[in-house]
Write a protein that holds these residues in place. Structure first.
Motif, mmCIF file in Angstrom:
data_model
loop_
_atom_site.group_PDB
_atom_site.id
_atom_site.type_symbol
_atom_site.label_atom_id
_atom_site.label_comp_id
_atom_site.label_asym_id
_atom_site.label_seq_id
_atom_site.Cartn_x
_atom_site.Cartn_y
_atom_site.Cartn_z
ATOM 1 N N UNK A 7 71.801 83.901 -24.350
ATOM 2 C CA UNK A 7 72.605 85.096 -24.102
ATOM 3 C C UNK A 7 72.192 85.795 -22.805
ATOM 4 N N UNK A 8 71.016 85.449 -22.285
ATOM 5 C CA UNK A 8 70.498 86.080 -21.070
ATOM 6 C C UNK A 8 70.591 85.153 -19.865
ATOM 7 N N UNK A 9 70.342 83.871 -20.086
ATOM 8 C CA UNK A 9 70.333 82.905 -18.993
ATOM 9 C C UNK A 9 71.573 82.022 -19.053
ATOM 10 N N UNK A 10 72.157 81.774 -17.883
ATOM 11 C CA UNK A 10 73.366 80.952 -17.811
ATOM 12 C C UNK A 10 73.073 79.478 -18.095
ATOM 13 N N UNK A 11 71.880 79.032 -17.732
ATOM 14 C CA UNK A 11 71.531 77.623 -17.869
ATOM 15 C C UNK A 11 70.349 77.481 -18.822
ATOM 16 N N UNK A 12 70.564 76.704 -19.877
ATOM 17 C CA UNK A 12 69.540 76.518 -20.898
ATOM 18 C C UNK A 12 69.454 75.036 -21.235
ATOM 19 N N UNK A 29 64.009 75.695 -22.143
ATOM 20 C CA UNK A 29 63.958 75.937 -20.700
ATOM 21 C C UNK A 29 65.170 76.773 -20.345
ATOM 22 N N UNK A 30 64.978 77.788 -19.524
ATOM 23 C CA UNK A 30 66.094 78.643 -19.140
ATOM 24 C C UNK A 30 65.968 79.028 -17.676
ATOM 25 N N UNK A 31 67.122 79.162 -17.028
ATOM 26 C CA UNK A 31 67.128 79.474 -15.605
ATOM 27 C C UNK A 31 68.440 80.142 -15.228
ATOM 28 N N UNK A 34 71.130 76.264 -11.915
ATOM 29 C CA UNK A 34 71.397 75.072 -12.716
ATOM 30 C C UNK A 34 70.136 74.235 -12.953
ATOM 31 N N UNK A 35 70.083 73.616 -14.118
ATOM 32 C CA UNK A 35 68.986 72.716 -14.479
ATOM 33 C C UNK A 35 69.509 71.298 -14.304
ATOM 34 N N UNK A 36 68.846 70.526 -13.472
ATOM 35 C CA UNK A 36 69.274 69.155 -13.204
ATOM 36 C C UNK A 36 68.811 68.253 -14.352
ATOM 37 N N UNK A 37 69.728 67.904 -15.233
ATOM 38 C CA UNK A 37 69.387 67.129 -16.429
ATOM 39 C C UNK A 37 68.819 65.753 -16.070
ATOM 40 N N UNK A 38 69.358 65.129 -15.032
ATOM 41 C CA UNK A 38 68.877 63.791 -14.654
ATOM 42 C C UNK A 38 67.433 63.854 -14.155
ATOM 43 N N UNK A 39 67.147 64.810 -13.284
ATOM 44 C CA UNK A 39 65.771 64.966 -12.782
ATOM 45 C C UNK A 39 64.817 65.336 -13.909
ATOM 46 N N UNK A 40 65.262 66.219 -14.783
ATOM 47 C CA UNK A 40 64.424 66.639 -15.904
ATOM 48 C C UNK A 40 64.136 65.454 -16.830
ATOM 49 N N UNK A 41 65.153 64.664 -17.111
ATOM 50 C CA UNK A 41 64.978 63.496 -17.975
ATOM 51 C C UNK A 41 63.983 62.516 -17.363
#
Length: 84
Positions: A7-12, A29-31, A34-41
């Motif tokens: 509810x606070x962060x656009x990207x979770x 994780x919240x930011x 944008x959170x790069x799903x491929x890099x994170x994976x």
């Protein structure tokens, strides 16, 4: 907690240690960026510790009307007697 953070962060993103959303450890994780799903994976695979929960599974876990925690419900034990 996930609904409150979302509810606070656009990207979770949600991580799980055992691939299961029930009975294990979860990391949120919240930011505002944008959170790069491929890099994170890739980074998670290199560490071999946790896995990224796919977006549709995370949204399903949240449900249609998730409870967002606010100071109105502090202390949290008020949730035990709530009509929600």
């Amino acid at each position: 907690e996930l609904a409150t953070v979302a509810s606070v962060f656009e990207h979770v993103a949600l991580l799980t240690a055992n691939g299961d959303l029930v009975g294990g450890n979860l990391v949120i994780l919240a930011s505002h960026a944008p959170i790069d799903a491929a890099d994170l994976t890739t980074a998670l695979q290199d560490q071999g510790a946790m896995t990224l929960v796919p977006e549709p599974a995370m949204r399903a876990f949240l449900g249609a009307d998730p409870l967002v925690l606010t100071d109105d419900l502090a202390p949290v034990d008020q949730l035990l007697t709530s009509n929600r």
